[in-house]
Design a protein around this motif. Structure first.
Motif, PDB file in Angstrom:
ATOM      1  N   THR A   5     -23.240  15.324  26.209  1.00 14.39           N
ATOM      2  CA  THR A   5     -22.716  16.469  26.940  1.00 14.39           C
ATOM      3  C   THR A   5     -21.536  16.059  27.791  1.00 14.39           C
ATOM      4  O   THR A   5     -21.549  15.016  28.413  1.00 14.39           O
ATOM      5  CB  THR A   5     -23.805  17.025  27.884  1.00 14.39           C
ATOM      6  OG1 THR A   5     -25.005  17.182  27.144  1.00 14.39           O
ATOM      7  CG2 THR A   5     -23.392  18.338  28.487  1.00 14.39           C
ATOM      8  N   ARG A 210     -33.018  18.159  21.836  1.00 16.35           N
ATOM      9  CA  ARG A 210     -31.792  18.054  22.633  1.00 16.35           C
ATOM     10  C   ARG A 210     -30.562  17.700  21.781  1.00 16.35           C
ATOM     11  O   ARG A 210     -29.480  17.501  22.327  1.00 16.35           O
ATOM     12  CB  ARG A 210     -31.983  17.033  23.749  1.00 16.35           C
ATOM     13  CG  ARG A 210     -33.025  17.483  24.790  1.00 16.35           C
ATOM     14  CD  ARG A 210     -33.159  16.488  25.928  1.00 16.35           C
ATOM     15  NE  ARG A 210     -34.114  16.936  26.921  1.00 16.35           N
ATOM     16  CZ  ARG A 210     -35.424  16.707  26.871  1.00 16.35           C
ATOM     17  NH1 ARG A 210     -35.927  16.021  25.846  1.00 16.35           N
ATOM     18  NH2 ARG A 210     -36.230  17.150  27.818  1.00 16.35           N
ATOM     19  N   PHE A 212     -28.130  19.117  20.360  1.00 17.12           N
ATOM     20  CA  PHE A 212     -27.525  20.444  20.387  1.00 17.12           C
ATOM     21  C   PHE A 212     -26.611  20.700  19.196  1.00 17.12           C
ATOM     22  O   PHE A 212     -26.654  21.768  18.572  1.00 17.12           O
ATOM     23  CB  PHE A 212     -26.741  20.599  21.700  1.00 17.12           C
ATOM     24  CG  PHE A 212     -26.020  21.901  21.843  1.00 17.12           C
ATOM     25  CD1 PHE A 212     -26.703  23.049  22.215  1.00 17.12           C
ATOM     26  CD2 PHE A 212     -24.654  21.989  21.617  1.00 17.12           C
ATOM     27  CE1 PHE A 212     -26.043  24.249  22.354  1.00 17.12           C
ATOM     28  CE2 PHE A 212     -23.985  23.189  21.748  1.00 17.12           C
ATOM     29  CZ  PHE A 212     -24.684  24.322  22.126  1.00 17.12           C
ATOM     30  N   PRO A 263     -37.528  12.692  20.844  1.00 16.45           N
ATOM     31  CA  PRO A 263     -36.079  12.412  20.806  1.00 16.45           C
ATOM     32  C   PRO A 263     -35.758  11.280  19.838  1.00 16.45           C
ATOM     33  O   PRO A 263     -36.628  10.497  19.444  1.00 16.45           O
ATOM     34  CB  PRO A 263     -35.761  12.020  22.253  1.00 16.45           C
ATOM     35  CG  PRO A 263     -37.053  11.499  22.794  1.00 16.45           C
ATOM     36  CD  PRO A 263     -38.138  12.295  22.112  1.00 16.45           C
ATOM     37  N   GLN A 410     -25.449  23.696  26.221  1.00 17.96           N
ATOM     38  CA  GLN A 410     -26.312  22.549  25.970  1.00 17.96           C
ATOM     39  C   GLN A 410     -27.346  22.367  27.074  1.00 17.96           C
ATOM     40  O   GLN A 410     -28.507  22.055  26.802  1.00 17.96           O
ATOM     41  CB  GLN A 410     -25.472  21.278  25.811  1.00 17.96           C
ATOM     42  CG  GLN A 410     -26.327  20.053  25.541  1.00 17.96           C
ATOM     43  CD  GLN A 410     -25.572  18.946  24.847  1.00 17.96           C
ATOM     44  OE1 GLN A 410     -24.468  19.146  24.376  1.00 17.96           O
ATOM     45  NE2 GLN A 410     -26.166  17.783  24.767  1.00 17.96           N
ATOM     46  N   THR A 411     -26.933  22.580  28.303  1.00 12.98           N
ATOM     47  CA  THR A 411     -27.868  22.450  29.420  1.00 12.98           C
ATOM     48  C   THR A 411     -28.979  23.487  29.319  1.00 12.98           C
ATOM     49  O   THR A 411     -30.161  23.177  29.522  1.00 12.98           O
ATOM     50  CB  THR A 411     -27.120  22.606  30.752  1.00 12.98           C
ATOM     51  OG1 THR A 411     -26.137  21.571  30.860  1.00 12.98           O
ATOM     52  CG2 THR A 411     -28.076  22.517  31.927  1.00 12.98           C
ATOM     53  N   GLY A 414     -31.199  22.581  25.519  1.00  8.62           N
ATOM     54  CA  GLY A 414     -31.960  21.386  25.174  1.00  8.62           C
ATOM     55  C   GLY A 414     -33.329  21.286  25.812  1.00  8.62           C
ATOM     56  O   GLY A 414     -34.353  21.150  25.117  1.00  8.62           O
ATOM     57  N   ASP A 415     -33.387  21.351  27.138  1.00  8.15           N
ATOM     58  CA  ASP A 415     -34.672  21.214  27.825  1.00  8.15           C
ATOM     59  C   ASP A 415     -35.611  22.361  27.482  1.00  8.15           C
ATOM     60  O   ASP A 415     -36.814  22.165  27.302  1.00  8.15           O
ATOM     61  CB  ASP A 415     -34.455  21.143  29.334  1.00  8.15           C
ATOM     62  CG  ASP A 415     -33.818  19.833  29.771  1.00  8.15           C
ATOM     63  OD1 ASP A 415     -33.841  18.866  28.977  1.00  8.15           O
ATOM     64  OD2 ASP A 415     -33.287  19.773  30.897  1.00  8.15           O
ATOM     65  N   ASN A 418     -36.996  21.917  23.964  1.00  8.22           N
ATOM     66  CA  ASN A 418     -37.972  20.826  23.952  1.00  8.22           C
ATOM     67  C   ASN A 418     -39.303  21.305  24.523  1.00  8.22           C
ATOM     68  O   ASN A 418     -40.375  21.008  23.977  1.00  8.22           O
ATOM     69  CB  ASN A 418     -37.439  19.646  24.751  1.00  8.22           C
ATOM     70  CG  ASN A 418     -38.297  18.401  24.576  1.00  8.22           C
ATOM     71  OD1 ASN A 418     -38.440  17.886  23.468  1.00  8.22           O
ATOM     72  ND2 ASN A 418     -38.880  17.919  25.659  1.00  8.22           N
TER      73      ASN A 418
END
Length: 451
Positions: A5, A210, A212, A263, A410-411, A414-415, A418
């Motif tokens: 990122t 994550r 992306f 991951p 992306q922020t 991703g989390d 997941n």
């Protein structure tokens, strides 16, 4: 690997200028003005005298003999130019450092940035338009590769390497378990199920939430455009039906425990790869070199094939990963910098030399050289690796437009994805929430967003 990122530095701009800064293959005509706004004219008064170019890069490490040989070759041919290599840590570090250097008026001369990091830098005005500077080598790179750095027919970077998407898999274990190499994503799901039946400890792949750019590429392959711009307004399609269908697909595989939620490139993942418990990686042509770096003892057991298709009979895929050489708007030696970038990425000589760095060159000469190059160390027996890869490149016709706020997406993505994977909750809701976050950020920044 999927690019890291980059942070969200963005200068506040007038609403009209911001909404006109189109970063698609069909950008608005005002982009050039937007990117060069308030940029002083370059100082090129060296008049043939000695010039030192500071080059921010992570591919050419000064400590590597291959990188030194490339730079020495350029020095021999251009004795008045000295290229000074400065190692940086990837797009995230490079973008923030470049924006800070631009603000301070003290930038390097050439910078390596991953393709998806370029749009935000163009919007910020930190990147020089180099169309005329690279005109002499324009024919040395295919149009679908120049498209990665070309906005509204204006070039902002010279392609270094590319990431044609492929499936790299454990051929020995596929054969052992009687699994055919999937040509469609439907077949991929069937293969995943069969692998779990044959070996309860094995999975066809990891589900790395994550990563992306992989999910963006999946959506693009299925017909979605996460960002697009018609010259007047941005449109965000992360929650489009084509995109959501890919979310449903991966949610189904996760809920059926057909892919391992974890991951990539952790010690645990590396151990599973070495033990034959992770049997494939859908990524790009760079994946074999990464796999070899973590599992060298498995060399000779892998092969690569074209990426499975969402629509049977349609082989088109986007590029995934890769990077470009750009010239900062405030480079002290922009002409010499652009000439070096053009030589390294697009000349016959330079693009062939990039092969020594274990890169897949974007230049035609480098690509042609791969056809007689030894296969990657991971699959020394697969003599047709580069022939297959070259055909994938020819089929890589899906342009991916990155918006100016990829970092926000992306922020948000991703989390949340997941967590949804671990909790077995709705992937669609993650995509929809990401859509809302991206739209809200664009509007907050003063962009016009089409509904």
């Amino acid at each position: 690997m999927t690019p890291p990122t980059f942070p969200p530095p963005r200068r506040r701009r007038r609403r009209g200028a911001a909404s006109a800064a189109v970063l698609a293959l069909t950008l608005a005509a005002s982009l050039a003005a937007c990117s060069s706004e308030d940029t002083p004219s370059a100082d090129t008064a060296t008049a043939g005298g000695p010039v030192t170019l500071e080059f921010w890069t992570w591919s050419l490490k000064g400590s590597d003999p291959e990188a030194k040989a490339i730079v020495d070759k350029y020095h021999q041919e251009h004795p008045n130019v000295t290229v000074k290599l400065s190692e940086v840590g990837g797009t995230a570090d490079t973008s923030s450092k470049l924006l800070a250097a631009d603000k301070a008026g003290d930038t390097p001369d050439v910078v390596q940035v991953e393709y998806r990091g370029l749009p935000a830098l163009v919007v910020s005005g930190a990147v020089k338009e180099i169309t005329a500077d690279v005109a002499s080598v324009k024919g040395n790179v295919d149009p679908n590769i120049w498209a990665l750095t070309t906005f509204n027919d204006q070039v902002y970077g010279v392609p270094q390497d590319i990431g044609p998407m492929m499936l790299t898999y454990r051929k020995d274990l596929f054969d052992k378990y009687g699994v055919k190499v999937p040509t469609t994503w439907a077949e991929y799901a069937e293969a995943a199920e069969k692998i779990r039946e044959k070996n309860p400890d094995a999975y066809i792949a990891s589900f790395a939430a994550r990563e992306f750019e992989f999910f963006a590429a999946q959506a693009a392959q299925a017909g979605a455009q996460w960002w697009s711009n018609d010259g007047k307004a941005w449109k965000v399609g992360i929650d489009s039906e084509a995109s959501l269908k890919t979310a449903d697909y991966w949610e189904d595989l996760v809920k059926r425990d057909l892919v391992k939620v974890e991951p990539l490139l952790t010690p645990e993942w590396n151990a599973k790869v070495n033990k034959g418990e992770i049997l494939s990686w859908a990524a790009a042509a760079w994946a074999p070199s990464v796999l070899y770096s973590v599992a060298p003892d498995t060399a000779g057991k892998w092969e690569s094939a074209p990426l499975p298709q969402w629509t049977p009979g349609d082989p088109a895929v986007p590029f995934m990963g890769g990077s470009t050489y750009l010239v900062p708007a405030k480079s002290k030696h922009p002409k010499e910098a652009a000439a070096f970038a053009a030589w390294l990425g697009a000349s016959d000589e330079g693009s062939k030399l990039l092969l020594s760095l274990d890169l897949f060159p974007g230049g035609n000469a480098g690509r042609q050289a791969t056809l007689s190059h030894e296969p990657p160390q991971l699959m020394p027996q697969q003599k047709d690796f580069y022939t297959i890869t070259d055909q994938v490149i020819k089929n890589t016709t899906i342009p991916v437009t990155w918006g100016p706020n990829v970092n926000v997406a992306q922020t948000a993505f991703g989390d949340a994805l997941n967590k949804a994977a671990l909790d077995r909750t709705s992937f669609r809701e993650v995509y929809k929430a990401t859509q809302q976050a991206v739209v809200a950020d664009l509007e907050k920044a003063g962009y016009t967003v089409a509904k």
